[in-house]
Design an enzyme around this catalytic site. Structure first.
Site, PDB file in Angstrom:
ATOM      1  N   HIS A   1      -9.467 -28.688 -34.309  1.00 44.81           N
ATOM      2  CA  HIS A   1     -10.257 -27.548 -33.653  1.00 44.81           C
ATOM      3  C   HIS A   1     -11.326 -28.046 -32.713  1.00 44.81           C
ATOM      4  CE1 HIS A   1      -8.620 -25.293 -37.163  1.00 44.81           C
ATOM      5  NE2 HIS A   1      -9.170 -26.025 -38.207  1.00 44.81           N
TER       6      HIS A   1
ATOM      7  N   LYS B   1       0.910  -1.279   0.039  1.00 45.35           N
ATOM      8  CA  LYS B   1       0.240   0.026   0.006  1.00 45.35           C
ATOM      9  C   LYS B   1       0.810   1.250  -0.026  1.00 45.35           C
ATOM     10  CE  LYS B   1      -3.226   2.577   2.731  1.00 45.35           C
ATOM     11  NZ  LYS B   1      -4.443   2.324   3.966  1.00 45.35           N
TER      12      LYS B   1
END
Length: 524
Positions: free
Chosen positions: A290, A147
């Site tokens: 595919h 932070k």
């Protein structure tokens, strides 16, 4: 004199680093260099002891806080003199004033890694042992330092030591690097919390509030496993991530040769291994193109299964993924090598098989056992995630014949085979099969009749006497009529249409046996 002045007078240090790590890889060397470039090292417990034994001057956290470690080490750093020192924003004069007022020396660098919770629970630890490996102070300090990255450098793992030291050689760690390390720290704590919540959820029954498969909130942890050659298209970047510490697509997989895998390669390998898992130890081969099977077969021998799978659609097999659930020998390898194959998956490869493909260095060989079956399936959508139970494994339970004609035992075996394959074909799916092999597959059409016609076209003359599997019910009789006219002998489908009676009547008129399974297998 302030505490910082007193410390500097005693140690010659002008900056302070707080180091507390479970993974001590490289920490002695890291701390030694920090000390040499002017950092006072503050540390706790085992880390402090390791550094002192290496001859590095260490200030104990208890000397900073004025409080001893408590509750068996559960409370060490949870103190204003620690968190105030980390969270003070040096850009804010009021923060600086309060540090001076309370004689708190600011911390410039925080090096933390967390208790090994995942490793502990993976080893079958008891609940009490697992709980003791839930870090509290570590995540709090990581988050505090992250932070306050404008004032503090956070170092959330040994992999960052070298880069931080390199920048310190020039005087200080850049703001850009501090911001990047802060992001890594937040990712670490988020992943840590996700791992703990996943462990806690294991004991929750499905359907309970905030527990089970579909909780009210979902926190997932993914780790990068592999950078991929490219995405679905060459201009797209891609990587493979696995969920937490769970078994995943590449668990236990050994790459023996070949170029880097692409996004489409892995997507097809996933489809191949999931379909292969349907057949247990029965020799089986699948060919994927595919993400759809263009060929699948079972046989007494692996070579026979491959030949039958290839015969299903030899044109589509070009450039596909081949997966086998047994050992690949040199003879079969030579056959497979005659068709351009992107990836070949087998449980093992003989030296002769390796030699055959040694002449094809771009072909990817993956040695892989059984694919772990997931409890849930997730599909990403824009800004979110769809989650569902994994589909069931078919075993013929609950099936019923709904036509006047009963399927023979041979037809029933083919029906079950075709039904298992249809589960892995994109909807709408029609699978034609004969003698333990696909002979025609129609996939991904908006109309079930269109899928039927494609499968019939692929099968050619082999359609006569074949069976058909439909992943969902026929909404009208026309699909069954098309299949029957082509020569299909039996059909398996879920049933459940408002027009089931019409569909059954069409099958009866054509002399086609029909089996209802009572459940569908859409694969979108």
């Amino acid at each position: 004199m302030s505490e910082r002045g007193e410390t500097a007078g005693k140690t010659g240090a002008s900056r302070r680093a707080l180091i507390a790590v479970s993974d001590k890889t490289g920490v002695v060397g890291f701390a030694r260099i920090l000390s040499e470039v002017g950092f006072e090292i503050v540390s706790t417990g085992g880390t402090g002891k390791a550094l002192e034994e290496a001859g590095i001057p260490v200030t104990k956290v208890a000397d900073v806080t004025g409080s001893p470690e408590m509750l068996g080490g559960r409370v060490k750093t949870l103190h204003p003199r620690v968190h105030g020192a980390i969270l003070a924003d040096r850009r804010d004069p009021e923060h600086v004033r309060q540090l001076e007022e309370h004689e708190i020396v600011p911390v410039d660098l925080v090096c933390i890694n967390l208790y090994p919770f995942e490793k502990t629970v993976a080893g079958g630890a008891s609940e009490d042992e697992a709980i003791e490996n839930i870090d509290v102070g570590g995540p709090a300090m990581l988050r505090a330092a992250a932070k306050n990255f404008h004032s503090v450098t956070v170092v959330p793992g040994p992999e960052h030591y070298e880069g931080v030291l390199r920048e310190l050689e020039d005087g200080e760690v850049s703001l850009e690097t501090r911001r990047r390390l802060a992001l890594e720290a937040f990712r670490k704590t988020a992943a840590y919390d996700a791992a703990i919540s996943a462990w806690m959820a294991e004991g929750e029954p499905d359907g309970e509030p905030d527990g089970g498969l579909l909780p009210d909130s979902l926190s997932l942890r993914y780790e990068k496993r592999l950078d991929l050659r490219y995405g679905e298209n060459p201009h797209q970047r891609a990587a493979y991530y696995s969920q937490g510490g769970a078994q995943h697509l590449l668990s236990g997989v050994r790459k023996l040769q070949g170029k880097d895998l692409s996004f489409n390669n892995l997507y097809d390998v996933d489809a191949a291994r999931k379909l292969l898992a349907e057949f247990g130890d029965e020799p089986a081969a699948v060919i994927i193109k595919h993400a759809n099977p263009c060929g699948a077969a079972v046989d007494r021998r692996l070579a026979g299964a491959y030949r039958k799978a290839l015969d299903s659609d030899p044109v589509s097999a070009f450039g596909g993924i081949v997966a086998l659930n047994g050992e690949l020998d040199g003879e079969l390898a030579a056959e497979i090598a005659e068709v351009f194959t992107e990836v070949l998956v087998a449980r093992s490869f003989t030296p002769e098989a390796r030699e055959v493909f040694g002449a094809k260095p771009n072909a990817v060989l993956l040695e892989a056992g059984d694919l772990p079956r997931p409890d849930a399936v997730q599909k990403p959508v824009t800004g979110g995630l769809l989650v569902q139970d994994a589909d069931v494994t078919e075993d013929a339970s609950g099936y019923r014949t709904v036509t006047q004609k009963e399927p023979t035992d041979d037809l029933m075996r083919d029906l079950l085979f075709a039904w298992r394959v249809a589960k892995h074909v994109k909807s709408n799916a029609i699978v034609l099969a004969k003698e333990g092999a696909t002979v025609g597959v129609g996939a991904g059409q908006m109309s079930r009749v269109d899928s039927s016609e494609i499968a019939i076209k692929k099968a050619g003359e082999r359609v006569r006497g074949a069976v058909a599997a439909s992943d969902a019910f026929f909404p009208f009789a026309d699909g069954v009529e098309v299949l029957a006219e082509a020569g299909v002998a039996a059909v398996i489908e879920p049933g459940g249409s408002r027009r089931d009676d019409e569909v059954i009547a069409a099958a009866d008129r054509a002399g086609v046996a029909m089996v209802f399974t009572g459940r569908r297998h859409f694969l979108h």
